[in-house]
Scaffold this motif. Structure first.
Motif, PDB file in Angstrom:
ATOM      1  N   LEU A   1      26.681 -29.988  10.787  1.00  0.00           N
ATOM      2  CA  LEU A   1      27.043 -28.690  11.373  1.00  0.00           C
ATOM      3  C   LEU A   1      26.493 -27.529  10.559  1.00  0.00           C
ATOM      4  CD1 LEU A   1      30.708 -29.311  12.643  1.00  0.00           C
ATOM      5  CD2 LEU A   1      28.510 -29.830  13.701  1.00  0.00           C
ATOM      6  N   MET A   2      26.655 -27.588   9.231  1.00  0.00           N
ATOM      7  CA  MET A   2      26.148 -26.477   8.422  1.00  0.00           C
ATOM      8  C   MET A   2      24.624 -26.426   8.482  1.00  0.00           C
ATOM      9  SD  MET A   2      27.495 -23.926   6.990  1.00  0.00           S
ATOM     10  CE  MET A   2      29.046 -23.929   6.129  1.00  0.00           C
ATOM     11  N   ARG A   3      24.009 -27.610   8.498  1.00  0.00           N
ATOM     12  CA  ARG A   3      22.542 -27.650   8.617  1.00  0.00           C
ATOM     13  C   ARG A   3      22.086 -26.940   9.896  1.00  0.00           C
ATOM     14  NH1 ARG A   3      20.261 -33.205  10.514  1.00  0.00           N
ATOM     15  NH2 ARG A   3      21.336 -32.392  12.335  1.00  0.00           N
ATOM     16  N   ASP A   4      22.791 -27.219  11.012  1.00  0.00           N
ATOM     17  CA  ASP A   4      22.317 -26.714  12.305  1.00  0.00           C
ATOM     18  C   ASP A   4      22.849 -25.322  12.631  1.00  0.00           C
ATOM     19  OD1 ASP A   4      21.133 -29.142  12.409  1.00  0.00           O
ATOM     20  OD2 ASP A   4      22.351 -29.945  14.048  1.00  0.00           O
ATOM     21  N   LEU A   5      24.047 -25.002  12.160  1.00  0.00           N
ATOM     22  CA  LEU A   5      24.666 -23.733  12.581  1.00  0.00           C
ATOM     23  C   LEU A   5      24.656 -22.686  11.475  1.00  0.00           C
ATOM     24  CD1 LEU A   5      27.601 -25.412  14.502  1.00  0.00           C
ATOM     25  CD2 LEU A   5      25.619 -24.303  15.513  1.00  0.00           C
ATOM     26  N   GLY A   6      24.572 -23.124  10.216  1.00  0.00           N
ATOM     27  CA  GLY A   6      24.293 -22.205   9.109  1.00  0.00           C
ATOM     28  C   GLY A   6      25.302 -21.101   8.875  1.00  0.00           C
ATOM     29  N   CYS A   7      26.586 -21.436   8.773  1.00  0.00           N
ATOM     30  CA  CYS A   7      27.599 -20.393   8.500  1.00  0.00           C
ATOM     31  C   CYS A   7      28.097 -20.530   7.062  1.00  0.00           C
ATOM     32  CB  CYS A   7      28.775 -20.529   9.444  1.00  0.00           C
ATOM     33  SG  CYS A   7      28.312 -20.683  11.142  1.00  0.00           S
ATOM     34  N   ILE A   8      27.184 -20.603   6.096  1.00  0.00           N
ATOM     35  CA  ILE A   8      27.588 -20.825   4.704  1.00  0.00           C
ATOM     36  C   ILE A   8      28.127 -19.535   4.085  1.00  0.00           C
ATOM     37  CG2 ILE A   8      25.344 -20.300   3.622  1.00  0.00           C
ATOM     38  CD1 ILE A   8      27.263 -23.397   2.628  1.00  0.00           C
ATOM     39  N   GLN A   9      29.053 -19.671   3.161  1.00  0.00           N
ATOM     40  CA  GLN A   9      29.537 -18.505   2.404  1.00  0.00           C
ATOM     41  C   GLN A   9      28.518 -18.203   1.294  1.00  0.00           C
ATOM     42  OE1 GLN A   9      33.506 -17.517  -0.229  1.00  0.00           O
ATOM     43  NE2 GLN A   9      33.816 -18.406   1.764  1.00  0.00           N
ATOM     44  N   SER A  10      28.288 -16.929   0.974  1.00  0.00           N
ATOM     45  CA  SER A  10      27.329 -16.624  -0.087  1.00  0.00           C
ATOM     46  C   SER A  10      27.955 -16.985  -1.434  1.00  0.00           C
ATOM     47  CB  SER A  10      26.964 -15.141  -0.072  1.00  0.00           C
ATOM     48  OG  SER A  10      28.017 -14.394  -0.618  1.00  0.00           O
ATOM     49  N   PRO A  11      27.153 -17.435  -2.411  1.00  0.00           N
ATOM     50  CA  PRO A  11      27.691 -17.778  -3.729  1.00  0.00           C
ATOM     51  C   PRO A  11      28.418 -16.589  -4.366  1.00  0.00           C
ATOM     52  CG  PRO A  11      25.399 -18.474  -3.556  1.00  0.00           C
ATOM     53  CD  PRO A  11      25.703 -17.709  -2.311  1.00  0.00           C
ATOM     54  N   GLN A  12      27.920 -15.381  -4.119  1.00  0.00           N
ATOM     55  CA  GLN A  12      28.579 -14.190  -4.678  1.00  0.00           C
ATOM     56  C   GLN A  12      30.010 -14.063  -4.121  1.00  0.00           C
ATOM     57  OE1 GLN A  12      26.754 -11.881  -6.759  1.00  0.00           O
ATOM     58  NE2 GLN A  12      28.724 -10.954  -7.192  1.00  0.00           N
ATOM     59  N   ASN A  13      30.155 -14.259  -2.805  1.00  0.00           N
ATOM     60  CA  ASN A  13      31.498 -14.188  -2.210  1.00  0.00           C
ATOM     61  C   ASN A  13      32.382 -15.332  -2.704  1.00  0.00           C
ATOM     62  OD1 ASN A  13      31.014 -11.869  -0.853  1.00  0.00           O
ATOM     63  ND2 ASN A  13      31.251 -12.708   1.200  1.00  0.00           N
ATOM     64  N   ALA A  14      31.774 -16.506  -2.918  1.00  0.00           N
ATOM     65  CA  ALA A  14      32.561 -17.631  -3.446  1.00  0.00           C
ATOM     66  C   ALA A  14      33.092 -17.294  -4.833  1.00  0.00           C
ATOM     67  CB  ALA A  14      31.698 -18.894  -3.493  1.00  0.00           C
ATOM     68  N   PHE A  15      32.295 -16.591  -5.622  1.00  0.00           N
ATOM     69  CA  PHE A  15      32.733 -16.164  -6.955  1.00  0.00           C
ATOM     70  C   PHE A  15      33.927 -15.206  -6.839  1.00  0.00           C
ATOM     71  CE2 PHE A  15      32.568 -12.986 -10.358  1.00  0.00           C
ATOM     72  CZ  PHE A  15      32.619 -13.788 -11.485  1.00  0.00           C
ATOM     73  N   TYR A  16      33.822 -14.215  -5.941  1.00  0.00           N
ATOM     74  CA  TYR A  16      34.950 -13.285  -5.753  1.00  0.00           C
ATOM     75  C   TYR A  16      36.192 -14.045  -5.285  1.00  0.00           C
ATOM     76  CZ  TYR A  16      31.532  -9.444  -5.878  1.00  0.00           C
ATOM     77  OH  TYR A  16      30.556  -8.567  -6.245  1.00  0.00           O
ATOM     78  N   LEU A  17      35.960 -15.011  -4.379  1.00  0.00           N
ATOM     79  CA  LEU A  17      37.088 -15.795  -3.869  1.00  0.00           C
ATOM     80  C   LEU A  17      37.791 -16.513  -5.014  1.00  0.00           C
ATOM     81  CD1 LEU A  17      38.799 -17.243  -1.735  1.00  0.00           C
ATOM     82  CD2 LEU A  17      36.851 -18.759  -1.285  1.00  0.00           C
ATOM     83  N   ASN A  18      37.006 -17.065  -5.940  1.00  0.00           N
ATOM     84  CA  ASN A  18      37.618 -17.770  -7.063  1.00  0.00           C
ATOM     85  C   ASN A  18      38.458 -16.836  -7.932  1.00  0.00           C
ATOM     86  OD1 ASN A  18      37.990 -20.182  -8.668  1.00  0.00           O
ATOM     87  ND2 ASN A  18      36.881 -19.049 -10.234  1.00  0.00           N
ATOM     88  N   LEU A  19      37.991 -15.600  -8.092  1.00  0.00           N
ATOM     89  CA  LEU A  19      38.806 -14.638  -8.860  1.00  0.00           C
ATOM     90  C   LEU A  19      40.155 -14.438  -8.172  1.00  0.00           C
ATOM     91  CD1 LEU A  19      36.337 -11.800  -9.965  1.00  0.00           C
ATOM     92  CD2 LEU A  19      37.170 -13.723 -11.308  1.00  0.00           C
ATOM     93  N   GLY A  20      40.122 -14.336  -6.845  1.00  0.00           N
ATOM     94  CA  GLY A  20      41.372 -14.200  -6.093  1.00  0.00           C
ATOM     95  C   GLY A  20      42.271 -15.411  -6.282  1.00  0.00           C
ATOM     96  N   LEU A  21      41.679 -16.599  -6.215  1.00  0.00           N
ATOM     97  CA  LEU A  21      42.473 -17.832  -6.335  1.00  0.00           C
ATOM     98  C   LEU A  21      43.163 -17.927  -7.693  1.00  0.00           C
ATOM     99  CD1 LEU A  21      39.954 -20.339  -4.714  1.00  0.00           C
ATOM    100  CD2 LEU A  21      42.101 -19.547  -3.711  1.00  0.00           C
ATOM    101  N   GLU A  22      42.512 -17.398  -8.729  1.00  0.00           N
ATOM    102  CA  GLU A  22      43.080 -17.521 -10.075  1.00  0.00           C
ATOM    103  C   GLU A  22      44.445 -16.840 -10.196  1.00  0.00           C
ATOM    104  OE1 GLU A  22      40.243 -16.330 -13.082  1.00  0.00           O
ATOM    105  OE2 GLU A  22      38.913 -18.014 -12.646  1.00  0.00           O
ATOM    106  N   SER A  23      44.720 -15.855  -9.334  1.00  0.00           N
ATOM    107  CA  SER A  23      46.029 -15.181  -9.410  1.00  0.00           C
ATOM    108  C   SER A  23      46.865 -15.388  -8.138  1.00  0.00           C
ATOM    109  CB  SER A  23      45.838 -13.672  -9.646  1.00  0.00           C
ATOM    110  OG  SER A  23      45.141 -13.114  -8.551  1.00  0.00           O
ATOM    111  N   LEU A  24      46.428 -16.305  -7.273  1.00  0.00           N
ATOM    112  CA  LEU A  24      47.107 -16.458  -5.972  1.00  0.00           C
ATOM    113  C   LEU A  24      48.600 -16.756  -6.122  1.00  0.00           C
ATOM    114  CD1 LEU A  24      46.695 -16.520  -2.864  1.00  0.00           C
ATOM    115  CD2 LEU A  24      46.299 -18.982  -3.068  1.00  0.00           C
TER     116      LEU A  24
END
Ligand code: PLP
Length: 427
Positions: free
Chosen positions: A268-291
């Motif tokens: 699905l990701m190969r064909d539809l290509g809705c990947i999260q950007s690594p930069q956004n994944a980094f921000y997401l991890n900062l959020g998770l650290e204090s969730l």
């Protein structure tokens, strides 16, 4: 880190640096990866070796963060997507193709409702909506021979219904299909649906997981518990060879633990290509650290504000599962023992004009089409997201014209109550 408690997983799961490696999750801002021989790369394409070749399919930053969320939810594998919409689309589309059908609670986020009710039928995928309070018999009656999944939201946006996850899982399993739960509002800090029998969990990480209104994103987590091969006739996409991937049978090669997410990624990701950007994944991890710290405060603020609103003469009704008068109070005690979320909805006496006048008076709480971040915000569906509907149509949809959805942020609860008090006084 599966032996650690959820608070520790929020901080440390997913990424364990080796000697001399970066302490924080590194942002691998690269679209592609270099190999010495074509043979090395060929093994990756054949899924014979694990590694990275192109960030549309996989990226190390994303994988660290996905592994953290998988651990937090108690799953075996996860994949980040570019949005919550993409996560829910992939979760369904991985199981249901043209001619497939699924059963869904009618109390879900409006964007997901549109995806399921309007867009998926254009691809030949049919949905039957059931009440979030459906009995076992009512749920059974919604199944068809081509049913492939059941879908619901733990705490629904915006109705704030709390789903009976155990019941929905029991009925789904009796029909040989998995239960998919969108756990966006509860987060794994307050409810882990897999512990109640759910098979696949999705999130709009845009909400509490990010928590600061920084990046749109989503995630799909697989429990690794559903036995696809035991129901192979229902899931040919997982249990028969994928011609577009060298004839691999995902359920055979990757087992219960890995088949679902591998198919989501490799196909699905190969064909539809809705990947999260690594930069956004980094921000997401900062959020998770204090969730874990933030969710406790969101829920405490939600509770304090709900109790305040309940006592106001201007307010007709308050919906919040932490109030003993709420329809979902008992169910929330079971599924959300540490509290729910910061979102409260209430109906003002005086309908649309009252809601407009009240919101105009707010000074601290902003008017926004958003929920679930650090800053409190609110919305009157009748004058914004649902403004095309008449008062009568709004009533039929269960959204009274005077309804306000208020997302309590992380401010001091007394400041929120003071802002609401002065807005009431100036209506
Ligand atoms: C419960 C729920 N699921 C999914 C979505 C869609 O997520 P996104 O806006 O990240 O695409 C939302 C968005 O509000 C949501 O509240």
């Amino acid at each position: 880190m599966s032996d650690f408690r959820i608070d520790t997983k929020c901080v440390q799961a997913g990424y364990r640096p080796g000697n001399g490696e970066p302490r924080q999750v590194p942002i691998i801002q690269s679209t592609t990866f270099k190999y010495d021989t074509s043979e090395d790369m060929g093994k990756l394409f054949d899924l014979e070796a694990s590694g990275y070749f192109y960030t549309r399919l996989q990226n190390p930053t994303n994988d660290f963060v996905a592994a953290k969320i998988a651990d937090m939810e108690g799953g075996t594998a996860a994949m980040l997507t570019s949005s919550g919409q993409a996560a829910n689309f992939f979760a369904i589309f991985c199981l249901c193709e043209n001619g497939g059908h699924f059963v869904c609670s009618s109390s879900i986020y409006g964007g997901t409702f549109n995806l399921f009710a309007v867009t998926l039928p254009k691809m030949g995928i049919e949905v039957t909506f059931v009440s979030p309070d459906a009995t076992e018999e009512e749920l059974n009656a919604a199944f068809k021979p081509n049913t492939k999944a059941v879908f619901g939201e733990t705490i629904a946006n915006p109705a704030l219904t709390v789903l009976d996850i155990e019941l929905f899982a029991k009925v789904a399993h009796a029909h040989g299909v998995p239960l998919i739960m969108d756990n966006t509002f509860a987060t794994p800090v307050h409810c882990r649906p897999i512990e109640w029998g759910c098979d696949i969990v999705t999130h709009s990480t845009t909400k509490y997981m990010d928590g600061h209104g920084v990046g749109v994103g989503g995630v799909i987590v697989d429990s690794g518990k559903f036995d696809w091969m035991a129901h192979a006739d229902k899931f040919p996409g997982l249990c028969t060879p994928d011609d577009s991937y060298h004839g691999i049978t995902y359920a055979e090669k990757f087992g219960k633990e890995g088949a679902f997410i591998t198919k989501c990624t490799a196909q699905l990701m190969r064909d539809l290509g809705c990947i999260q950007s690594p930069q956004n994944a980094f921000y997401l991890n900062l959020g998770l650290e204090s969730l874990h710290v933030r969710m406790a405060r969101h829920a405490a603020n939600g509770q304090a504000v709900a109790e305040f609103l309940k006592a106001r003469p201007e307010v007709e009704t308050v919906t919040y599962s932490g109030l003993p008068t709420d329809k979902y109070y008992e169910r929330a005690k079971k599924y959300l023992p540490k509290g729910g979320c910061g979102v409260v909805s209430f109906e003002l006496k005086g309908g649309r004009p009252a809601a407009e006048a009240f919101m105009k008076g707010l000074k601290l709480i902003a008017i926004e089409t958003h929920v679930a971040d650090a800053r409190s915000c609110c919305l009157n569906p009748a004058t914004s997201t649902h403004r095309q509907l008449t008062d009568e149509q709004l009533r039929d949809a269960g959204i009274p014209a005077g309804l306000i959805r208020l997302s309590c942020g992380l401010e001091d609860p007394q400041d929120l109550i003071d802002d609401l008090t002065q807005a009431f006084a100036n209506m």
